[in-house]
Write an enzyme that holds these catalytic residues in place. Structure first.
Site, PDB file in Angstrom:
ATOM      1  CB  SER A 173      41.428  44.712  27.545  1.00 55.74           C
ATOM      2  OG  SER A 173      41.389  45.907  27.928  1.00 55.74           O
ATOM      3  CG  ASP A 180      40.536  42.702  35.267  1.00 58.13           C
ATOM      4  OD1 ASP A 180      41.227  43.943  35.701  1.00 58.13           O
ATOM      5  OD2 ASP A 180      39.741  42.892  34.331  1.00 58.13           O
ATOM      6  CG  HIS A 207      42.383  43.908  32.037  1.00 54.11           C
ATOM      7  ND1 HIS A 207      41.221  43.976  32.210  1.00 54.11           N
ATOM      8  CD2 HIS A 207      42.838  44.524  31.024  1.00 54.11           C
ATOM      9  CE1 HIS A 207      40.780  44.716  31.277  1.00 54.11           C
ATOM     10  NE2 HIS A 207      41.717  45.031  30.235  1.00 54.11           N
TER      11      HIS A 207
END
Length: 472
Positions: free
Chosen positions: A181, A396, A449
């Site tokens: 991320s 994601d 994600h």
């Protein structure tokens, strides 16, 4: 004679104090954790290392030795994204040896169990709480809580050098930096700092080999790829997609206020996906587990009711009981228990407010973001020959795999192993492609994600093969 004895006693106490302080720099071994049945079946050390001129920033870490051969196995630094998300996320939800043995809070201390897919089966992992005010990391002055993203990267590098001084037995191990991320912005900077430090002869020299990133934030324009992603996944119609392309010209972030057609199309798009979990589009939409939900500290005899914990759920939406959001919330109850903090050797009085897995309020308050483009760092690191693994959970919507592929193509390295499936037990686990700059790109089929959180087994095998320099 009395003065002599007092002086001697003072020196003895001072020596003892300094000895204790010295030992604390090396961290403390944790053999038992509340919520885990029996002694831990792996080596866990926790501690603080001070950084800054007066060590005013105290960064907390969890260190887990490899369960194979820690003397020779790779050493991995894990940085959770956010900014402001605790590295406990990596330890218990993604790549570490722990997992929660329940999916939703039931009023008692959450249960912890062993994860069979821990990356510590083949590597030692150092989980670092950064930047300051993340997890159990803290500062001794109000000013020290304020930092920029680049200052935070400098602090991570200083932390590493001090940690290696305290743990010289790991200095020769192959070293990698990993995260996902938002860490896609900071990890390349930190790797660059380590590389520059080695070239400048800064001791201790770190045996840097490469880095890995999952669904990484990399450049500002990557949000433009959300609309093509949603079209490819069947979330918006062909007609709306074509109209968006025509009216917005592929730019969906900074819209010209006079472009009413583009604005109207974007409004329709946002309404269509408003009920979608953007971190994993197949998962139910159940809100967030961020610090909006603030549990108070629990004493041994206190328990929070199940009804209070489930206030974030709709009255009839019991599917959220089984969601990843419900499971993430367990960490708030576990880490705020005073028995847990004592077992982890957390310094009393250093946490200014309840522990939160992610402090989303860090951004824009104590943590200043000065840049959001790490591509130049990838360019430089590629030229130096470091290995890298870039992987994307293909469900994601936050950082779509198309945007990651775009910046990788921008590096303009030739393909040495073209697009193909990678498998586990004969089943397709994702797709991969390798480049001449020692970079491997991989998708993790069905992951979101934070790919290892959604697909722990697949991510385990992917990383194990890569770090052993085997084809995926």
């Amino acid at each position: 004679m009395c003065n002599f004895r007092l002086t001697l006693l003072f020196h003895l106490l001072l020596t003892l104090f300094l000895h204790v302080q010295s030992l604390s720099q090396y961290g403390s071994t944790v053999e038992f954790l509340p919520g885990f049945d029996g002694p831990l079946p792996f080596y866990l050390e926790t501690g603080y290392i001070g950084v800054g001129k007066s060590e005013e920033v105290q960064l907390f870490y969890y260190f887990v030795k490899s369960e194979s051969d820690p003397r020779k196995d790779p050493l991995l630094l894990w940085l959770t994204g956010g900014p402001g998300c605790s590295s406990f996320t990596g330890l218990a939800y993604e790549v570490g040896p722990l997992a929660f043995g329940q999916k939703a809070y039931n009023g008692s201390l959450p249960i912890l169990v062993s994860s069979p897919y821990s990356w510590t089966k083949f590597a030692s992992v150092l989980f670092l709480e950064q930047p300051v005010n993340t997890g159990f990391s803290y500062a001794t002055t109000s000013e020290a809580y304020m930092c920029t993203d680049l200052q935070a990267c400098d602090q991570v590098y200083e932390f590493l050098r001090k940690w290696f001084i305290n743990h010289p037995e790991f200095i020769s191990n192959p070293f990698y930096v990993s995260g996902d991320s938002y860490s896609g912005i900071t990890v390349p900077v930190i790797v660059q700092l380590i590389s520059d430090g080695n070239e400048a002869g800064k001791e201790p020299l770190i045996n840097l080999k490469g880095y890995s990133l999952g669904n990484p934030k990399t450049f500002p324009e990557e949000s433009n790829y959300q609309i093509p992603y949603c079209h490819g996944m069947g979330l918006i119609s062909d007609e709306l997609f074509e109209s968006l392309k025509e009216t917005c010209k592929g730019e969906y972030r900074n819209i010209d206020p006079t472009n009413t057609l583009c604005s109207q199309n974007l409004k329709i798009f946002k309404k269509l996906v408003s009920g979608i979990n953007d971190q994993q589009i197949l998962e139910p939409f159940c809100g967030t587990d961020s610090e909006v939900h603030k549990p108070r500290q629990l004493t041994a005899g206190e328990r929070r009711s199940l009804e209070e914990d489930l206030i974030f759920l709709k009255h009839d939406d019991f599917i959220c009981h089984e969601s990843h959001v419900a499971t993430r919330k367990l960490s708030n109850y576990w880490a705020n228990d005073l028995r847990v903090q004592e077992a982890l050797h957390v310094r009393k009085g250093t946490i200014r407010r309840p522990w939160a897995r992610c402090r989303q309020s860090i951004g824009g308050t104590t943590y200043t973001i000065t840049f959001m483009n790490s591509i130049p760092y990838h360019v430089n690191l590629s030229s130096k020959g470091y290995r890298s693994l870039i992987y994307s959970g293909d469900h994601d919507m936050v950082v779509p795999f198309q945007s990651t592929q775009t910046w990788i193509k921008y590096l303009n390295y030739s393909i040495i192993d073209d697009w193909r499936p990678w498998t586990i037990d004969g089943q397709v686990a994702g797709y991969t492609r390798s480049f001449s700059n020692h970079m491997t790109f991989a998708t993790v089929k069905g992951a979101g994600h934070t790919a290892p959180e959604y697909k722990r087994e697949e991510s385990f095998h992917m990383f194990k093969r890569w770090i052993a320099q085997q084809p995926l």
